[in-house]
Enzyme design. Structure first.
Site, PDB file in Angstrom:
ATOM      1  N   CYS A 300       1.528  -1.094  -0.101  1.00 29.85           N
ATOM      2  CA  CYS A 300      -0.273  -0.055  -0.145  1.00 29.85           C
ATOM      3  C   CYS A 300       0.992   1.223   0.855  1.00 29.85           C
ATOM      4  CB  CYS A 300      -0.934  -0.045   1.168  1.00 29.85           C
ATOM      5  SG  CYS A 300       0.076  -0.031   2.795  1.00 29.85           S
ATOM      6  N   GLU A 397      -3.514   4.328  -8.711  1.00 29.89           N
ATOM      7  CA  GLU A 397      -2.417   2.955  -7.560  1.00 29.89           C
ATOM      8  C   GLU A 397      -2.403   1.482  -8.664  1.00 29.89           C
ATOM      9  OE1 GLU A 397      -3.835   0.715  -4.542  1.00 29.89           O
ATOM     10  OE2 GLU A 397      -2.521   1.186  -3.444  1.00 29.89           O
TER      11      GLU A 397
HETATM   12  P1  NAD Z   1      -9.896  -5.765  -1.738  1.00 28.02           P
HETATM   13  O1  NAD Z   1     -10.665  -4.472  -1.361  1.00 28.02           O
HETATM   14  O2  NAD Z   1     -10.129  -5.851  -2.846  1.00 28.02           O
HETATM   15  O3  NAD Z   1     -10.027  -7.026  -0.366  1.00 28.02           O
HETATM   16  C1  NAD Z   1      -9.987  -6.172   0.324  1.00 28.02           C
HETATM   17  C2  NAD Z   1     -10.339  -7.307   1.311  1.00 28.02           C
HETATM   18  O4  NAD Z   1     -12.130  -6.614   1.489  1.00 28.02           O
HETATM   19  C3  NAD Z   1     -10.180  -8.836   1.056  1.00 28.02           C
HETATM   20  O5  NAD Z   1     -10.609  -9.838   2.503  1.00 28.02           O
HETATM   21  C4  NAD Z   1     -11.394  -8.943  -0.108  1.00 28.02           C
HETATM   22  O6  NAD Z   1     -11.969 -10.734  -0.123  1.00 28.02           O
HETATM   23  C5  NAD Z   1     -12.472  -8.229   0.860  1.00 28.02           C
HETATM   24  N1  NAD Z   1     -13.560  -7.689   0.283  1.00 28.02           N
HETATM   25  C6  NAD Z   1     -13.691  -7.244  -0.871  1.00 28.02           C
HETATM   26  N2  NAD Z   1     -15.625  -7.184  -1.442  1.00 28.02           N
HETATM   27  C7  NAD Z   1     -15.867  -6.692  -0.559  1.00 28.02           C
HETATM   28  C8  NAD Z   1     -16.749  -6.822  -0.398  1.00 28.02           C
HETATM   29  N3  NAD Z   1     -18.452  -6.132  -1.454  1.00 28.02           N
HETATM   30  N4  NAD Z   1     -16.994  -6.548   1.177  1.00 28.02           N
HETATM   31  C9  NAD Z   1     -17.019  -6.796   1.937  1.00 28.02           C
HETATM   32  N5  NAD Z   1     -15.878  -7.212   2.021  1.00 28.02           N
HETATM   33  C10 NAD Z   1     -15.237  -7.491   0.547  1.00 28.02           C
HETATM   34  O7  NAD Z   1      -8.365  -5.086  -1.696  1.00 28.02           O
HETATM   35  P2  NAD Z   1      -6.662  -6.365  -2.264  1.00 28.02           P
HETATM   36  O8  NAD Z   1      -7.463  -6.465  -3.866  1.00 28.02           O
HETATM   37  O9  NAD Z   1      -7.021  -7.655  -1.715  1.00 28.02           O
HETATM   38  O10 NAD Z   1      -6.161  -5.482  -1.632  1.00 28.02           O
HETATM   39  C11 NAD Z   1      -5.007  -4.703  -2.359  1.00 28.02           C
HETATM   40  C12 NAD Z   1      -5.524  -3.172  -1.788  1.00 28.02           C
HETATM   41  O11 NAD Z   1      -5.664  -2.355   0.156  1.00 28.02           O
HETATM   42  C13 NAD Z   1      -4.692  -1.869  -2.551  1.00 28.02           C
HETATM   43  O12 NAD Z   1      -5.787  -0.691  -2.486  1.00 28.02           O
HETATM   44  C14 NAD Z   1      -3.792  -1.028  -1.058  1.00 28.02           C
HETATM   45  O13 NAD Z   1      -3.810  -0.540  -1.532  1.00 28.02           O
HETATM   46  C15 NAD Z   1      -4.328  -1.933   0.490  1.00 28.02           C
HETATM   47  N6  NAD Z   1      -4.007  -1.935   1.296  1.00 28.02           N
HETATM   48  C16 NAD Z   1      -3.837  -0.842   2.240  1.00 28.02           C
HETATM   49  C17 NAD Z   1      -3.067  -1.052   3.328  1.00 28.02           C
HETATM   50  C18 NAD Z   1      -2.563  -0.166   3.803  1.00 28.02           C
HETATM   51  O14 NAD Z   1      -2.290  -0.355   5.254  1.00 28.02           O
HETATM   52  N7  NAD Z   1      -3.193   1.713   3.794  1.00 28.02           N
HETATM   53  C19 NAD Z   1      -2.644  -2.331   3.300  1.00 28.02           C
HETATM   54  C20 NAD Z   1      -2.314  -3.190   2.350  1.00 28.02           C
HETATM   55  C21 NAD Z   1      -2.811  -2.973   1.329  1.00 28.02           C
END
Ligand code: NAD
Length: 494
Positions: A300, A397
């Site tokens: 992230c 991103e």
């Molecule tokens: P994502 O938002 O697709 O998924 C994250 C989580 O949300 C997963 O467990 C997923 O199953 C769940 N999810 C997906 N759709 C959902 C819904 N409709 N309702 C409830 N839960 C749902 O993200 P990703 O692709 O897994 O991770 C990448 C993203 O995470 C990037 O944008 C990255 O920058 C961010 N990230 C942020 C940090 C931080 O500390 N700021 C750290 C790591 C990753």
């Protein structure tokens, strides 16, 4: 057998637990459904993972609520709680190779990174918050002498944590450790492609003595299990790390259910500013490269934009090329590998789609830039020059090993460009002028600013952002505030 082959064989021999973990037991989903967990780099089926939905989330939340209401953890002597968390951390240390393998096979990350970063970081977070339990004090307000006004911290109840795949156990630990240390119970919903290490972590917690129900894990699809957790009426807070799009949904789920608290840690487009008074461009180049190519850019806070003041670009690029000449890109099971492929074909295709934009507005590839196809998930470290600050490449991103370079005439312009995205998670400045470093660091809109370094991180400092990067703060003693509420008690002493 080479070390690479040994790790690969150990990965093939893994027999991971892939059921839902509720109240100390592994159970099938109520629906009996599973989803396939596929190893990204060889398309091998690792496990059929139980696919939790609203029924399983409800069972997990009720288990967590029951133990919270009973007080067996919340009201335990702090010294005993601490001992359990420290025992938990030492079990993680004892099982670190298995945990690292689970993490690596799920995410495709280098085994060396999982062993030296992910697992030790998560272990330290559990032990650090364990230590904090009997060292945090509450407050007495300066009330008149005939009264006592106490300000105590109260746990919130059941915390729901929905986490991403890029650092599965580490990010889960940033939430569950302070939440559990404060006396809450936690239900974690891991990302679809990385449930295994967290499922094992929960079993280690029970072995350490954590009462059943304090930590439950429900794998499942985001729109099913994730949504059900965020909408549950008995969940007091949802702690989410992931994309801004899903973060937005979390706010909606909370608003439409019990108005639970929401902590969001979202994406980033972190700037690395290199000013022309930076005396050590070689060191800057090395930090710049690690900032974007570590974990193949799937971080992230990845330093995905460099903003370079006039006069130093050629030398900086030369040092970057030199750095990459010895940067080891390859098999995730070779312990010397420094960068492996991406987590999934979907993620690879997303990165490819950004590479398709290169050249449309005068951008130039300095190195890398080739798209990958078929089952190949490796994208070479890439540097794109002449990127406009307002272009999609500079604003969105990418979440891959793709660095964009933007020119700046002076420090003021560099700061304006750095602050010119909707994200604001992290940033760095390279300068040898101390006064400038202080002044510019304050002007950068970012949750973390590094000066003459990047990615200095530890549990001792908070992490989080502003704007589209979210509003919550993980890590440090401040995270204890995230998982507690202040309570005032007045006692009349007359
Ligand atoms: P994502 O938002 O697709 O998924 C994250 C989580 O949300 C997963 O467990 C997923 O199953 C769940 N999810 C997906 N759709 C959902 C819904 N409709 N309702 C409830 N839960 C749902 O993200 P990703 O692709 O897994 O991770 C990448 C993203 O995470 C990037 O944008 C990255 O920058 C961010 N990230 C942020 C940090 C931080 O500390 N700021 C750290 C790591 C990753």
């Amino acid at each position: 057998m080479s070390e690479e082959k040994t790790w690969h064989q150990r990965a093939l021999d893994l027999k991971p637990q892939s059921k839902i973990f509720i109240h100390g037991n592994y159970v099938d989903a109520v629906s009996g459904k599973t989803f396939e967990d596929i190893a990204p780099h060889d398309d091998r089926l690792i496990a059929h993972v139980a696919s939790g939905d609203a029924a399983d989330i409800d069972l997990a939340v009720q288990s967590s609520k029951k133990v919270f209401d009973a007080g067996s953890w919340r009201e335990m002597n702090p010294r005993d709680k601490k001992a359990i968390m420290l025992r938990w951390a030492s079990l993680m240390e004892k099982n670190k190779e298995e945990l690292a393998l689970l993490e690596a096979v799920d995410t495709g990350k280098p085994i060396g990174d999982a062993l030296s970063v992910d697992i030790p970081n998560a272990t330290r977070v559990i032990s650090w918050y364990g230590e904090a339990i009997d060292k945090t004090y509450e407050e007495i307000a300066p009330a008149p002498r005939n009264a006592l006004a106490m300000i105590t911290r109260e746990p919130l109840g059941v915390i729901g944590a929905v986490v991403p795949w890029n650092y599965p156990m580490m990010i889960a630990s940033w939430k569950l450790a302070p939440a559990i240390a404060m006396g809450n119970s936690v239900v974690v919903k891991p990302a679809e492609n990385s449930s295994l290490s967290t499922l094992r972590l929960a079993q280690l917690a029970i072995e350490a003595g954590l009462p059943p129900g304090v930590f439950n894990v429900v794998p499942g699809l985001g729109p099913q299990a994730g949504q059900a957790l965020a909408r549950h009426m008995d969940v007091a807070k949802i702690a989410f790390t992931g994309s801004p799009a899903v973060g937005r949904k979390m706010l909606g789920y909370a608003a439409e259910s019990n108005m639970k608290q929401v902590a969001l840690e979202l994406g980033g487009k972190s700037a690395q500013i290199i000013l022309n008074d930076c005396v050590d461009l070689k060191a800057a180049a090395s930090a710049v490269a690690w900032a974007i190519y570590y974990n193949a850019g799937q971080t992230c806070s990845a330093g995905s934009r460099i903003i370079v003041e006039k006069g130093v670009k050629d030398e900086l690029f030369a040092h970057l090329r030199e750095f990459l000449s010895s940067f080891l890109v390859g098999s995730q099971f070779d312990p010397t590998t420094q960068m492996a492929g991406l987590v999934s074909k979907a993620q690879r295709d997303r990165v490819n789609s950004y590479l398709d934009l290169v050249g449309k507005d005068g951008e130039e590839i300095i190195f890398g830039g080739q798209k990958s196809q078929g089952s190949d998930l490796l994208i070479a470290p890439t540097l794109i020059d002449k990127v406009k600050a307002t272009s999609r490449l500079a604003q969105e991103e990418i979440f891959g090993p793709v660095l964009v370079s933007i020119d700046a005439h002076n420090a003021d312009e560099a700061i304006a460009i750095a602050n010119g995205t909707d994200y604001s998670l992290a940033a760095s400045i390279w300068t040898s002028n101390l006064a400038k470093a202080h002044t510019l660091a304050r002007r950068l809109r970012a949750g973390t600013v590094w000066v003459n370094t990047f990615d200095m991180v530890d549990v001792i400092t908070p992490v989080g952002g502003f704007g589209l990067s979210g509003s919550g703060r993980d890590k440090s003693l401040h995270a204890l505030d995230t998982y507690s509420a202040l309570k005032t008690t007045w006692i009349d002493l007359n």
